[in-house]
Write a protein that holds these residues in place. Structure first.
Motif, mmCIF file in Angstrom:
data_model
loop_
_atom_site.group_PDB
_atom_site.id
_atom_site.type_symbol
_atom_site.label_atom_id
_atom_site.label_comp_id
_atom_site.label_asym_id
_atom_site.label_seq_id
_atom_site.Cartn_x
_atom_site.Cartn_y
_atom_site.Cartn_z
ATOM 1 N N GLN A 127 0.810 -1.218 0.000
ATOM 2 C CA GLN A 127 0.000 0.000 0.000
ATOM 3 C C GLN A 127 0.844 1.268 0.000
ATOM 4 O OE1 GLN A 127 -4.228 -1.488 1.781
ATOM 5 N NE2 GLN A 127 -2.996 -0.332 3.162
ATOM 6 N N ASN A 128 2.093 1.147 0.376
ATOM 7 C CA ASN A 128 2.976 2.317 0.444
ATOM 8 C C ASN A 128 4.310 2.083 -0.256
ATOM 9 O OD1 ASN A 128 1.218 3.951 2.103
ATOM 10 N ND2 ASN A 128 1.647 2.463 3.713
ATOM 11 N N ARG A 129 4.328 1.235 -1.270
ATOM 12 C CA ARG A 129 5.575 0.925 -1.974
ATOM 13 C C ARG A 129 5.525 1.407 -3.409
ATOM 14 N NH1 ARG A 129 8.773 -4.352 -0.457
ATOM 15 N NH2 ARG A 129 9.016 -3.823 1.704
ATOM 16 N N ASP A 130 6.714 1.639 -3.944
ATOM 17 C CA ASP A 130 6.840 1.940 -5.368
ATOM 18 C C ASP A 130 6.567 0.669 -6.154
ATOM 19 O OD1 ASP A 130 7.590 4.551 -4.817
ATOM 20 O OD2 ASP A 130 9.728 4.034 -4.738
ATOM 21 N N GLU A 131 6.138 0.844 -7.380
ATOM 22 C CA GLU A 131 5.760 -0.297 -8.206
ATOM 23 C C GLU A 131 6.871 -1.339 -8.347
ATOM 24 O OE1 GLU A 131 3.858 -1.029 -12.536
ATOM 25 O OE2 GLU A 131 3.000 0.517 -11.243
ATOM 26 N N GLN A 132 8.112 -0.937 -8.432
ATOM 27 C CA GLN A 132 9.210 -1.890 -8.597
ATOM 28 C C GLN A 132 9.501 -2.674 -7.320
ATOM 29 O OE1 GLN A 132 9.596 1.438 -8.830
ATOM 30 N NE2 GLN A 132 11.356 2.087 -7.643
ATOM 31 N N ASP A 133 8.929 -2.263 -6.186
ATOM 32 C CA ASP A 133 9.177 -2.939 -4.913
ATOM 33 C C ASP A 133 7.991 -3.772 -4.425
ATOM 34 O OD1 ASP A 133 11.735 -1.815 -4.687
ATOM 35 O OD2 ASP A 133 10.912 0.015 -3.798
ATOM 36 N N LEU A 134 6.978 -3.949 -5.250
ATOM 37 C CA LEU A 134 5.784 -4.681 -4.834
ATOM 38 C C LEU A 134 6.097 -6.146 -4.568
ATOM 39 C CD1 LEU A 134 3.163 -3.140 -7.284
ATOM 40 C CD2 LEU A 134 3.506 -2.588 -4.862
ATOM 41 N N LYS A 135 5.332 -6.725 -3.654
ATOM 42 C CA LYS A 135 5.489 -8.127 -3.277
ATOM 43 C C LYS A 135 4.173 -8.865 -3.528
ATOM 44 C CE LYS A 135 8.492 -8.716 0.259
ATOM 45 N NZ LYS A 135 9.444 -9.287 -0.606
ATOM 46 N N PHE A 136 4.256 -10.173 -3.616
ATOM 47 C CA PHE A 136 3.060 -10.993 -3.799
ATOM 48 C C PHE A 136 2.340 -11.136 -2.476
ATOM 49 C CE2 PHE A 136 0.984 -15.100 -3.487
ATOM 50 C CZ PHE A 136 0.108 -15.029 -4.546
ATOM 51 N N PRO A 137 1.032 -10.966 -2.448
ATOM 52 C CA PRO A 137 0.100 -10.643 -3.533
ATOM 53 C C PRO A 137 -0.092 -9.128 -3.657
ATOM 54 C CG PRO A 137 -1.180 -11.117 -1.601
ATOM 55 C CD PRO A 137 0.286 -11.266 -1.213
ATOM 56 N N TYR A 138 -0.394 -8.711 -4.836
ATOM 57 C CA TYR A 138 -0.704 -7.303 -5.064
ATOM 58 C C TYR A 138 -2.213 -7.132 -5.183
ATOM 59 C CZ TYR A 138 -1.453 -2.879 -7.350
ATOM 60 O OH TYR A 138 -1.921 -1.627 -7.647
ATOM 61 N N LEU A 139 -2.754 -6.172 -4.452
ATOM 62 C CA LEU A 139 -4.165 -5.804 -4.571
ATOM 63 C C LEU A 139 -4.227 -4.323 -4.920
ATOM 64 C CD1 LEU A 139 -5.637 -7.514 -1.377
ATOM 65 C CD2 LEU A 139 -5.578 -8.427 -3.701
ATOM 66 N N SER A 140 -5.108 -3.978 -5.826
ATOM 67 C CA SER A 140 -5.184 -2.582 -6.261
ATOM 68 C C SER A 140 -5.996 -1.705 -5.303
ATOM 69 C CB SER A 140 -5.771 -2.497 -7.674
ATOM 70 O OG SER A 140 -7.074 -3.031 -7.682
ATOM 71 N N THR A 141 -6.778 -2.318 -4.445
ATOM 72 C CA THR A 141 -7.575 -1.535 -3.495
ATOM 73 C C THR A 141 -6.857 -1.436 -2.155
ATOM 74 O OG1 THR A 141 -8.774 -3.525 -2.816
ATOM 75 C CG2 THR A 141 -9.780 -2.190 -4.541
ATOM 76 N N ARG A 142 -7.119 -0.344 -1.461
ATOM 77 C CA ARG A 142 -6.539 -0.161 -0.133
ATOM 78 C C ARG A 142 -7.337 -0.976 0.877
ATOM 79 N NH1 ARG A 142 -2.404 2.958 0.402
ATOM 80 N NH2 ARG A 142 -2.601 3.391 2.601
ATOM 81 N N MET A 143 -6.614 -1.621 1.748
ATOM 82 C CA MET A 143 -7.244 -2.423 2.786
ATOM 83 C C MET A 143 -7.358 -1.590 4.064
ATOM 84 S SD MET A 143 -8.064 -5.351 1.649
ATOM 85 C CE MET A 143 -8.256 -4.991 -0.072
ATOM 86 N N PRO A 144 -8.422 -1.802 4.796
ATOM 87 C CA PRO A 144 -8.640 -1.035 6.033
ATOM 88 C C PRO A 144 -7.879 -1.621 7.230
ATOM 89 C CG PRO A 144 -10.540 -2.434 5.573
ATOM 90 C CD PRO A 144 -9.569 -2.644 4.448
ATOM 91 N N PHE A 145 -6.578 -1.460 7.214
ATOM 92 C CA PHE A 145 -5.766 -1.941 8.325
ATOM 93 C C PHE A 145 -5.853 -0.977 9.498
ATOM 94 C CE2 PHE A 145 -3.396 -3.829 4.654
ATOM 95 C CZ PHE A 145 -3.619 -5.153 4.980
ATOM 96 N N LYS A 146 -5.651 -1.502 10.689
ATOM 97 C CA LYS A 146 -5.623 -0.663 11.883
ATOM 98 C C LYS A 146 -4.420 0.268 11.825
ATOM 99 C CE LYS A 146 -8.403 -3.381 14.933
ATOM 100 N NZ LYS A 146 -8.645 -3.870 16.265
ATOM 101 N N GLU A 147 -4.564 1.415 12.476
ATOM 102 C CA GLU A 147 -3.504 2.433 12.466
ATOM 103 C C GLU A 147 -2.187 1.918 13.040
ATOM 104 O OE1 GLU A 147 -3.782 6.545 13.877
ATOM 105 O OE2 GLU A 147 -5.858 6.468 13.153
ATOM 106 N N ASP A 148 -2.268 1.138 14.086
ATOM 107 C CA ASP A 148 -1.063 0.603 14.720
ATOM 108 C C ASP A 148 -0.771 -0.821 14.217
ATOM 109 O OD1 ASP A 148 -3.300 -0.467 15.972
ATOM 110 O OD2 ASP A 148 -2.462 -0.328 17.988
#
Length: 193
Positions: free
Chosen positions: A28-49
């Motif tokens: 969710q906060n990486r450059d395209e060349q640094d993406l890891k498997f799996p990639y999802l195009s939508t933002r996930m609602p993770f907790k702040e901490d």
């Protein structure tokens, strides 16, 4: 001294699912060349901490499966899946739907030929060498193993937690078997206490 090294290498559902979630979070906060498997195009609602909670969850799950024969790991993944949701995701209807999609996506991949089977088989040849190297270390150092060494194999690196070596248990990414093999045997020596 007769070699009495017993070593098991298994793939943990729960720890690999944790890595799957970790990679989605990191993407969710990486450059395209640094993406890891799996990639999802939508933002996930993770907790702040998320990162702090992830460390707590990882340590809890690792501790539960470290002395287990696999049944606890499967129970965590199938019967305690809410543990992952409650720990890492915001608690709302949309979040639960997205979590369930991630859960199902992992399950389908992991149960496929491209998932667990491929991860396990990717280290077959190296496993034999690792066993021989560890057996030689034990013989040369006069260390008598007290119980089997359990290695939990994960498909990718754990970047949010440094999985420590503990007594007769270690978590290793497949990458270590290829790119860090020379460091692997000395690292595993620390398990025999």
């Amino acid at each position: 001294m007769e070699n009495k090294l017993l070593m098991t290498i298994d793939t943990s559902f729960a720890l690999n699912f944790s890595i799957y979630i970790q990679n989605i979070y990191l993407n969710q906060n990486r450059d395209e060349q640094d993406l890891k498997f799996p990639y999802l195009s939508t933002r996930m609602p993770f907790k702040e901490d998320f990162e702090l909670r992830y460390i707590e969850l990882w340590n809890d799950v690792s501790q539960k499966i470290s002395g287990d024969n696999g049944s606890r790991d499967l129970k965590i993944f199938y019967k305690e899946k809410k543990l992952f949701y409650q720990h890492l995701f915001e608690d709302n209807r949309d979040s639960l739907t997205k979590f369930n999609e991630i859960y199902k996506s992992f399950q389908v991949w992991w149960d496929s030929f491209a998932g667990r089977f491929t991860v396990e088989r990717s280290i077959d040849e190296t496993t034999h060498n690792l066993y021989l190297d560890l057996a030689n270390f034990l013989k040369e150092s006069g260390v008598e193993p007290k119980k089997p060494l359990k290695i939990s194999l994960i498909y990718d690196e754990c970047l949010l937690v440094n999985p420590d070596v503990s007594s007769y248990f270690v978590v290793l990414p497949t990458k270590d078997f290829y790119l860090k093999y020379k460091e692997l045997v000395p690292k595993l020596r620390g398990c025999f206490y």
